[in-house]
Structure formats: structure tokens, C-alpha cells
Design an enzyme around this catalytic site. Sequence first.
Site, PDB file in Angstrom:
ATOM      1  N   ASP A 310       8.855   7.407 -18.218  1.00 28.57           N
ATOM      2  CA  ASP A 310       8.613   5.966 -18.104  1.00 28.57           C
ATOM      3  C   ASP A 310       9.922   5.189 -18.064  1.00 28.57           C
ATOM      4  OD1 ASP A 310       9.003   6.762 -20.825  1.00 28.57           O
ATOM      5  OD2 ASP A 310       8.416   4.754 -21.454  1.00 28.57           O
ATOM      6  N   GLU A 311       9.859   4.033 -17.496  1.00 24.59           N
ATOM      7  CA  GLU A 311      10.939   3.034 -17.541  1.00 24.59           C
ATOM      8  C   GLU A 311      12.301   3.628 -17.174  1.00 24.59           C
ATOM      9  OE1 GLU A 311       9.170  -0.086 -20.813  1.00 24.59           O
ATOM     10  OE2 GLU A 311      10.158   1.725 -21.577  1.00 24.59           O
TER      11      GLU A 311
END
Length: 511
Positions: A310-311
Site C-alpha cells: 500500500d501507499e
Amino acid sequence: MSLPAVVPAPASIEASAGAPFRLTSATSVSGELDAATALAAILTARTGLAPTTAEGSADIELRIADGGAAESYRIAVDEASISVTGADAAGLFYGVQTLGQLVARDGEGWIVPAVVIDDTPRFAYRGVMLDVARHFHGVDTVKGYIDRASSLKFNALHLHLTDDQGWRIQLDSRPELTEKASGTSVGGDVTEGAERSGGFYTKDDYREIVEHAASRHMIVVPEVDMPGHTHAVGLAYPELAEDPVISDHMRDIIRDYGGQEPRPGTPYDGMAVGFSSLKIHDEATYDFVADVFGELAAMTPGPYLHFGGDESLATDDEDFAYFVTRVSALVADLGKTPVAWHEAGSAKDVADSTIGQYWGYVRPQEGFAAKAQTFVDNGAGVILSPADAIYLDMKYPSGPELGLTWANGPTSVKEAYAWEPADVLPGVDDDAILGVEAPLWTETIRTAADIDTMAFPRAAAAAEAGWSPRTGESDLRTWESFRARVGALGPLWTSMGIGFHPSEEIPWVTE
């Protein structure tokens, strides 16, 4: 005749016209030892009465009968006896948890109302996640959270073991990770009860957590987040980490929440995200990944290894896809099922067995649903963790100062409840949903008491989304029913030592 309060709502519950069963100091229990031990703990905490153990027939009989759906159970209560029958050991354990919720006080003592319950879970995976990277939480705290979660029929504990702020798991193959990268937490503060900021689990600690979870019919899903959220890796192995990439958005976070900009080789104790990345085209990176997940796989009896994904804002899109493709295949080759946050679905060659964990909103932001769809198209499916509903670290509308608000927060108990899993991702129905998971990120969560406050009662809403019939298929699957049933659990939760937030949305029973 009103039905007794049970959370999560069972598939079927019918009140009988007969008199209730009365608990006394002479009440006897027979059957499966583990289930009897669990029941004795609940009854003693709730009533002060310790049931006696009997061979053969008894007032309360606990047994396993093959043939039902996995984790299902049946409870039958009349004036003379109680029977709890599970299709397997997990089903019997969940039946015992429900029986504990049925116990009520009347003018003469303690009773269990005459009732018949037939219950089975909607989804196979029902999880809670605890972030032990932003703030480290010790073994006893994790075991306590396992106890609390399993009482609501959660069957998975996702441990977020690594992030920019710290590496929390000891590995023989890479000892520098805990030697050099485990000493920091958000704010650089010393968590109450700890000797210093940060901390990590030894291999014995991790084994203890896994074994305790198994005793409560929960698996542990370890997460080592990559290629982003990896600043801590660079403290131990600087040759594997890119220099931080600082965006205006990250500067805004630093302005609003404090801390310094991340710097290479310096421990990070801020709250900004998305600035770190492993070196994608260096083969040493994949040697590192192989060591980490190979050892973690050997330590973890459950089927899943979570590699994050993620991210990764500091990683080029093509590089990200290349990394996800290689790492998901590596995890699959270890004989484990890879799990990744939904962004990994942008890599169209992600290993087919990879499960996506969706953390977007109940109404998906642009592009989020398409990324989650990749896992559905591959036949692996998704876990739903809508941030604006069941991220347990979001602030309450009123009450404690703990928590954040970025996910359309604050998040009320009603908002945690009022969503339907099958309606989140367009065209994705129950067959493609592995289950539901409620994450608890710990930027502001320092102690076990903080965990209780933020998780309860909203974790009960997530539990009902994962276990109970879909919205509209049961009279119990309404907000008005849920708030009344959760309110009735107040005395039980108090007796179990759960320091829940006394939300004004809930009509709490006090005894």
C-alpha cells in the site's frame, strides 16, 4: 416474547415459551474440555459461579457432532438443561461465547432464557488487525486482544509487523532488523509500561502469540509491508533502501501532526506515509525478501502471508508492478497464500492466488474498485476493510481524543454498522468476498486501554458484518436491533475487563 441479545446476530434464534434454565453453584458441565474451560471462565467472570465438571450427563453438555458447516453450532436451552453442539471445535467454542452472552440476571440470581439457536458464519475470514509498528504492543496486550476478538467470533489476527517507524519481528536470517530498526515509535515516546520507545517480538514471543491465537481458534496473519513503508529496513540495510521522496502532501502531514522530515539512516518517528521504497531493480532486495518471508513462513502455521503493497508513492508504477509480481510469486512458491492491500491489484501479473485487502471507502474512490477487481478476476477474492466504516482508529464523534479523522471521520458506531459487504465493490458478491477485517492503526494508540476504547463497541459492528446474515435477510440485521443488543453486553464486557467506549449512541445496560 423478546429475543435475548446476541452479537453478532445468529442465523436463526427462536425463543421458547418454557421457563429459563437457572444457574447455581451446583450447575454441572460435561463434554469437550477446552470448551468447558472457556465456558467456566465466562460464567465465573459474569456471575461469580464456578460450574462443576461432570463425567457423562450434566446440566450443560458441550459436544462436537460432525456434519454441519464449518464453525457452525446449535444451542438448545430449556428449564432442565442446556446443550451446545458444534460442527467442529471452533463451532463449539463460538457456541460457548454465545451462551455466555445469553446469561442474564433476574430477581433470584442468574438465568439462561429458553431458546434455540442455529448459527453459521456468512464469511470464512473474519479478522482484526493490530498495528504494532507505529506503537509497539507487547505479548500480553496482543493475547488480551485475541481473547476479546475471539469472543465476537473473529478468527484471524492480522499483525502489521513493520513500517517506517519500526521492525517488530526477530529473524535469525536478518538479525540487524531488530538490532538497529526496532527502537522507535510515533512521537518517539515511551509507551506506558515499556522501558523504551519501540520494541520487538522474539521468535519465542511470536510463537506464544500464534499458540494463544490457535487456542481461541484464530490464525495469525503476519504482514511485512513493502516496497513502501520500509524506512526501518534502511536503518539495518541502507544498501536496500532508496532515499526518502518528500511530497507537498507529506509536508502537510508533518505540519499538522508534527515530527521531522525523514532522512536516510535516521530513525523516523513521524506520521507521514508514502516516502520510502526498497530498491526495485537490485537483486539484493529479492534476496532480502526471500530471507524474510521464508523464515516467517516457517514460523507461521496459518495459510496467509501479507506483503503490504500500500501507499508506495515513492515507487514508479512500472517498478511497483514488477516488484508485486515477483514478491507475490515468491510467497506463493513458499506454499502460502499471498495477501496484499488492494493497490497491488494494479499489477496485472500479480500471482493468481493473491488475495486483495480493500481499504477504500464504502463508496470506492476513483480507481480503487478496479484494482480490487484484479483479485476477483483471478479467482482469489478480496477481504473488505472499508476505512470509513471499520478502521477502528478513527475518532468517535464525541469522547476520547484518541484517533484520526482522515477516513471521512469521525466514525460513529452507526457508521461502523450501516454498510453491507456485498454493496461495496460493484459486481462483487459473496462468492468473491473472503471476509471482513477491522484494522486498528496505532499512530495514537499506545496502551491496551487505548485498544479497548477504540475497538469496542465498533469491532462488534465489524463482527456482525462478517458473521451474520446479509442486511435485509434477518430482522436482527438492523441498526436499532444492533444498538440494543450491544448495549445489553455492557455488563459482560465489564466483567471481562473490556474498557469499552460508552458511546451515547448505545443504550447501555448497567447490570
